[in-house]
Scaffold this motif. Structure first.
Motif, PDB file in Angstrom:
ATOM      1  N   ARG A  70       0.833  -1.207   0.000  1.00  0.00           N
ATOM      2  CA  ARG A  70       0.000   0.000   0.000  1.00  0.00           C
ATOM      3  C   ARG A  70       0.864   1.253   0.000  1.00  0.00           C
ATOM      4  N   LEU A  71       1.923   1.241   0.820  1.00  0.00           N
ATOM      5  CA  LEU A  71       2.819   2.399   0.892  1.00  0.00           C
ATOM      6  C   LEU A  71       3.536   2.625  -0.431  1.00  0.00           C
ATOM      7  N   ALA A  72       3.767   1.541  -1.156  1.00  0.00           N
ATOM      8  CA  ALA A  72       4.453   1.640  -2.448  1.00  0.00           C
ATOM      9  C   ALA A  72       3.495   2.005  -3.581  1.00  0.00           C
ATOM     10  N   GLY A  73       2.202   2.127  -3.245  1.00  0.00           N
ATOM     11  CA  GLY A  73       1.228   2.503  -4.259  1.00  0.00           C
ATOM     12  C   GLY A  73       0.824   1.370  -5.185  1.00  0.00           C
ATOM     13  N   ARG A  74       1.021   0.125  -4.755  1.00  0.00           N
ATOM     14  CA  ARG A  74       0.620  -0.997  -5.604  1.00  0.00           C
ATOM     15  C   ARG A  74      -0.896  -1.098  -5.649  1.00  0.00           C
ATOM     16  N   ARG A  75      -1.371  -1.777  -6.648  1.00  0.00           N
ATOM     17  CA  ARG A  75      -2.801  -1.900  -6.869  1.00  0.00           C
ATOM     18  C   ARG A  75      -3.485  -2.619  -5.710  1.00  0.00           C
ATOM     19  N   PRO A  76      -4.746  -2.267  -5.409  1.00  0.00           N
ATOM     20  CA  PRO A  76      -5.500  -3.016  -4.401  1.00  0.00           C
ATOM     21  C   PRO A  76      -5.858  -4.395  -4.926  1.00  0.00           C
ATOM     22  N   MET A  77      -6.324  -5.246  -4.032  1.00  0.00           N
ATOM     23  CA  MET A  77      -6.691  -6.607  -4.441  1.00  0.00           C
ATOM     24  C   MET A  77      -7.849  -6.580  -5.429  1.00  0.00           C
ATOM     25  N   VAL A  78      -8.740  -5.599  -5.276  1.00  0.00           N
ATOM     26  CA  VAL A  78      -9.885  -5.485  -6.167  1.00  0.00           C
ATOM     27  C   VAL A  78      -9.872  -4.122  -6.842  1.00  0.00           C
ATOM     28  N   SER A  79     -10.029  -4.108  -8.144  1.00  0.00           N
ATOM     29  CA  SER A  79     -10.096  -2.878  -8.918  1.00  0.00           C
ATOM     30  C   SER A  79     -11.299  -2.960  -9.851  1.00  0.00           C
ATOM     31  N   LEU A  80     -11.939  -1.830 -10.100  1.00  0.00           N
ATOM     32  CA  LEU A  80     -13.068  -1.833 -11.034  1.00  0.00           C
ATOM     33  C   LEU A  80     -12.632  -2.257 -12.426  1.00  0.00           C
ATOM     34  N   ASP A  81     -11.360  -2.082 -12.742  1.00  0.00           N
ATOM     35  CA  ASP A  81     -10.848  -2.525 -14.044  1.00  0.00           C
ATOM     36  C   ASP A  81     -10.906  -4.043 -14.188  1.00  0.00           C
ATOM     37  N   ASP A  82     -11.015  -4.744 -13.049  1.00  0.00           N
ATOM     38  CA  ASP A  82     -11.015  -6.203 -13.072  1.00  0.00           C
ATOM     39  C   ASP A  82     -12.409  -6.803 -13.102  1.00  0.00           C
ATOM     40  N   LEU A  83     -13.439  -5.971 -13.111  1.00  0.00           N
ATOM     41  CA  LEU A  83     -14.797  -6.510 -13.155  1.00  0.00           C
ATOM     42  C   LEU A  83     -14.996  -7.372 -14.404  1.00  0.00           C
ATOM     43  N   TYR A  84     -15.648  -8.495 -14.232  1.00  0.00           N
ATOM     44  CA  TYR A  84     -16.000  -9.299 -15.396  1.00  0.00           C
ATOM     45  C   TYR A  84     -16.940  -8.490 -16.289  1.00  0.00           C
ATOM     46  N   PRO A  85     -16.861  -8.672 -17.610  1.00  0.00           N
ATOM     47  CA  PRO A  85     -17.684  -7.872 -18.527  1.00  0.00           C
ATOM     48  C   PRO A  85     -19.185  -7.999 -18.284  1.00  0.00           C
ATOM     49  N   ASP A  86     -19.621  -9.103 -17.680  1.00  0.00           N
ATOM     50  CA  ASP A  86     -21.057  -9.297 -17.451  1.00  0.00           C
ATOM     51  C   ASP A  86     -21.550  -8.729 -16.121  1.00  0.00           C
ATOM     52  N   ALA A  87     -20.632  -8.210 -15.278  1.00  0.00           N
ATOM     53  CA  ALA A  87     -20.995  -7.851 -13.908  1.00  0.00           C
ATOM     54  C   ALA A  87     -21.944  -6.663 -13.814  1.00  0.00           C
ATOM     55  N   VAL A  88     -21.551  -5.531 -14.360  1.00  0.00           N
ATOM     56  CA  VAL A  88     -22.349  -4.309 -14.192  1.00  0.00           C
ATOM     57  C   VAL A  88     -23.698  -4.430 -14.889  1.00  0.00           C
ATOM     58  N   ASP A  89     -23.725  -4.993 -16.088  1.00  0.00           N
ATOM     59  CA  ASP A  89     -24.995  -5.158 -16.804  1.00  0.00           C
ATOM     60  C   ASP A  89     -25.961  -6.020 -15.996  1.00  0.00           C
ATOM     61  N   CYS A  90     -25.444  -7.065 -15.374  1.00  0.00           N
ATOM     62  CA  CYS A  90     -26.286  -7.930 -14.556  1.00  0.00           C
ATOM     63  C   CYS A  90     -26.840  -7.155 -13.359  1.00  0.00           C
TER      64      CYS A  90
END
Length: 215
Positions: A70-90
């Motif tokens: 976190r201090l190094a600015g690495r990505r979180p475990m979950v990012s909106l960029d990682d959502l499956y393509p079917d997630a938001v539409d569902c």
């Protein structure tokens, strides 16, 4: 049966965790193939997936490594960029159909902030870290029902793990929907449907129709 709410697990249900796990491998300077193979072995043996870290880095202080990331600015475990393509539409389709929606999984508390930024009305966003209880503990599912103020039988829980999602949700009195994707689903169930699941889907695009059929 009247289903009034649908609650989703996070990893491999709404979110593709490939890049998140890959980034951990990069951080630990472990080849991604090695890390993924070790993770699969841990899952196949029915062990806690976090044991992969001690497997590739014996004696690792995982909490300290997470803080350093976190201090190094690495990505979180979950990012909106990682959502499956079917997630938001569902999620949007279910919201439009009148279902109350929730997301609750074994995740760090910071995941909640990421998921709340979804452009979807959510009645519940929760993490095991904030609640202080994790799946498959029955108390986790009881907490979902309490937060939504609904009987468990009126809640569908959607997840990819037989051990953490499907079986305990059924034991808590909920309607369990098994999504057959990700390493846990493949290793725990293969191409079979868990006998206790009310339905099995391969994509969230199938979920609205499945819920209508169950009703």
């Amino acid at each position: 049966m009247t289903l009034r709410a649908v609650v989703f697990d996070v990893g491999e249900t709404l979110v593709d965790e490939t890049e998140a796990w890959g980034d951990w491998a990069d951080w630990l300077n472990v080849p991604r193939l090695t890390f993924f193979a070790a993770l699969g072995g841990v899952i196949a043996r029915g062990r806690d997936h976090r044991e992969v870290f001690d497997l590739v880095r014996p004696g690792i202080d995982l909490a300290a490594e997470a803080r350093s990331r976190r201090l190094a600015g690495r990505r979180p475990m979950v990012s909106l960029d990682d959502l499956y393509p079917d997630a938001v539409d569902c999620l949007r389709e279910l919201s439009a159909a009148g279902y109350r929606l929730g997301i609750a999984g074994n995740q760090p508390a910071e995941t909640e902030e990421v998921l709340r930024s979804l452009d979807v009305p959510l009645d519940l966003v929760a993490s095991s870290e904030r609640w202080g209880v994790a799946k498959p503990d029955r108390a986790f599912f009881d907490r979902i029902a309490a937060e939504l103020r609904l009987p468990p039988a009126e809640i569908a829980y959607v997840g990819d793990r037989v051990d953490n999602d499907i079986e305990p949700a059924v034991e808590a009195g909920m309607v369990a929907i098994f999504i057959r994707r990700g390493p846990w689903a493949v290793l725990q169930a293969g191409r079979d449907s868990p006998p206790v699941a009310a339905a099995t889907i391969d994509s969230l695009a199938e979920l609205p129709a499945v819920l209508r059929s169950l009703a």
